[in-house]
Write an enzyme that holds these catalytic residues in place. Structure first.
Site, short mmCIF file in Angstrom:
data_model
loop_
_atom_site.label_atom_id
_atom_site.label_comp_id
_atom_site.label_asym_id
_atom_site.label_seq_id
_atom_site.Cartn_x
_atom_site.Cartn_y
_atom_site.Cartn_z
N GLU A 1 0.82 -1.21 0.00
CA GLU A 1 0.00 0.00 0.00
C GLU A 1 0.86 1.27 0.00
OE1 GLU A 1 -3.06 -0.23 -0.55
OE2 GLU A 1 -3.83 -2.09 0.30
N GLU B 1 -17.06 10.20 23.85
CA GLU B 1 -15.76 10.79 23.51
C GLU B 1 -15.54 10.93 22.00
OE1 GLU B 1 -13.49 6.55 24.02
OE2 GLU B 1 -12.24 8.33 24.04
N HIS C 1 -2.77 1.55 8.51
CA HIS C 1 -3.87 0.79 7.91
C HIS C 1 -4.03 -0.52 8.67
CE1 HIS C 1 -6.33 -1.49 5.21
NE2 HIS C 1 -5.34 -2.30 4.86
N HIS D 1 -6.97 -3.92 9.84
CA HIS D 1 -8.19 -4.67 9.51
C HIS D 1 -9.05 -4.80 10.77
CE1 HIS D 1 -5.95 -6.69 5.85
NE2 HIS D 1 -6.10 -5.38 5.73
N HIS E 1 -12.88 -4.07 4.12
CA HIS E 1 -11.41 -4.20 4.17
C HIS E 1 -10.81 -3.68 5.48
CE1 HIS E 1 -7.40 -3.84 1.78
NE2 HIS E 1 -7.18 -4.01 3.06
O1 2HA Z 1 -1.84 -7.20 3.23
O2 2HA Z 1 -3.54 -5.00 4.35
O3 2HA Z 1 -4.34 -3.80 2.15
C1 2HA Z 1 -1.60 -5.89 3.44
C2 2HA Z 1 -2.87 -5.18 3.37
C3 2HA Z 1 -3.31 -4.70 2.05
ZN ZN Z 2 -5.44 -4.22 4.11
#
Ligand code: 2HA
Ligand code: ZN
Length: 275
Positions: A116, A170, A140, A142, A211
């Site tokens: 990414e 909050e 980033h 998940h 995602h």
């Molecule tokens: O695997 O999270 O978005 C890495 C990620 C791709």
């Molecule tokens: Zn990801």
């Protein structure tokens, strides 16, 4: 100084471990990048190897020319970052055109920066400009409950912001600008990078449908804390929706206005609609 003795490396590793322990980084899921301060670069540059080739970033980030970043590796597992940082993370340098990077330290058994990287760097470019250089971390992850909600709520900034704000008092103070939502897109490419960086002009959090989330902050504590707050709120909403489909009571539009007044935050009218 040894790279691994630097405080910014320790902070980066701690975030990776904390994120894994939250359950947000199955296998190689998620990625993290940090725009390194000049004095931090200077403190460790004796360890840099400048023999690696320049590689294309896949997009142009002129606003990041000659910057240095600490990044997770593509295909690397967050779970392993703390155990073997030199194998799983890297310090990279951006060229003077903002089109190429090279690895200066880390990924010592080979590999590339996060898949990414275009999204991360385009978001860094937007945030560096918008915050006068204050924001340095893009993360980033998940987040399970946020992802679950992207299957049952309309994918709009208005609905996600309002529902997440309502789940914990909050929240409007922690993310007063709200959250943006990107419909499902192929990860890793320039299109999702452009869509996310457009949202990052307005928000510090972008939700990627089905995602995860992308978020930005000044330091590791604030950025992790932001992801943690959003995900905790999503968890409460998942529980509420699981108990009964409609709320018996909630934080009202008037309550949000009172909160904004007393906490001296500005909440966009876009999210203060009557329900
Ligand atoms: O695997 O999270 O978005 C890495 C990620 C791709
Ligand atoms: Zn990801």
């Amino acid at each position: 100084m040894r790279v691994l003795d630097a405080e910014f490396i320790k902070g980066f590793i701690r975030l990776a471990t904390d994120g894994f322990n939250q359950g947000w980084h199955e296998r190689n899921g998620g990625n993290l990048t940090y725009r390194i301060k000049t004095e931090e670069v200077n403190s460790v540059k004796e360890n840099f190897n400048t023999n690696n080739p320049w590689m294309p970033i896949g997009t142009t980030v002129k606003g990041l020319a000659l910057e240095y970043f600490l990044v997770t590796g593509s295909g690397k597992f967050f779970r392993n970052v703390e155990l073997d940082p030199e194998v799983n993370i890297a310090i990279i340098e951006i060229d003077e055109l903002g089109e190429h990077y090279r690895i200066l330290w880390g990924l010592c058994e080979g590999g590339r920066p996060t898949s990414e990287l275009p999204s991360h760097l385009m978001n860094h470019e937007v945030k560096k400009q918008q915050t006068n250089g204050l924001h340095r971390v893009i993360y980033h992850c998940h987040t399970t409950n946020v992802i679950a909600l992207t299957f049952v709520l309309p994918l709009t900034d208005e609905v996600f912001t309002r529902e997440l704000w309502e789940m914990a008092t909050e929240c409007p103070v922690v993310f007063p600008d709200g959250v943006g939502v990107v419909s499902w897109m192929v990860p890793g490419g320039r299109d999702i990078a452009i869509a996310t960086s457009e949202l990052m002009k307005k928000y510090d959090v972008a939700i990627w449908a089905h995602h995860g989330i992308f978020c930005s902050g000044m330091d590791f504590d604030l950025t992790f804390g932001l992801a943690h707050t959003v995900e905790k709120s999503a968890e409460i909403l998942v529980k509420v929706l699981s108990i009964r489909p409609d709320k018996l009571q909630t934080i009202t539009t008037k309550n949000f206005r009172d909160l904004a007044h007393d906490f001296k935050v500005t909440l966009p009218e876009q999210f203060l609609y009557e329900k």
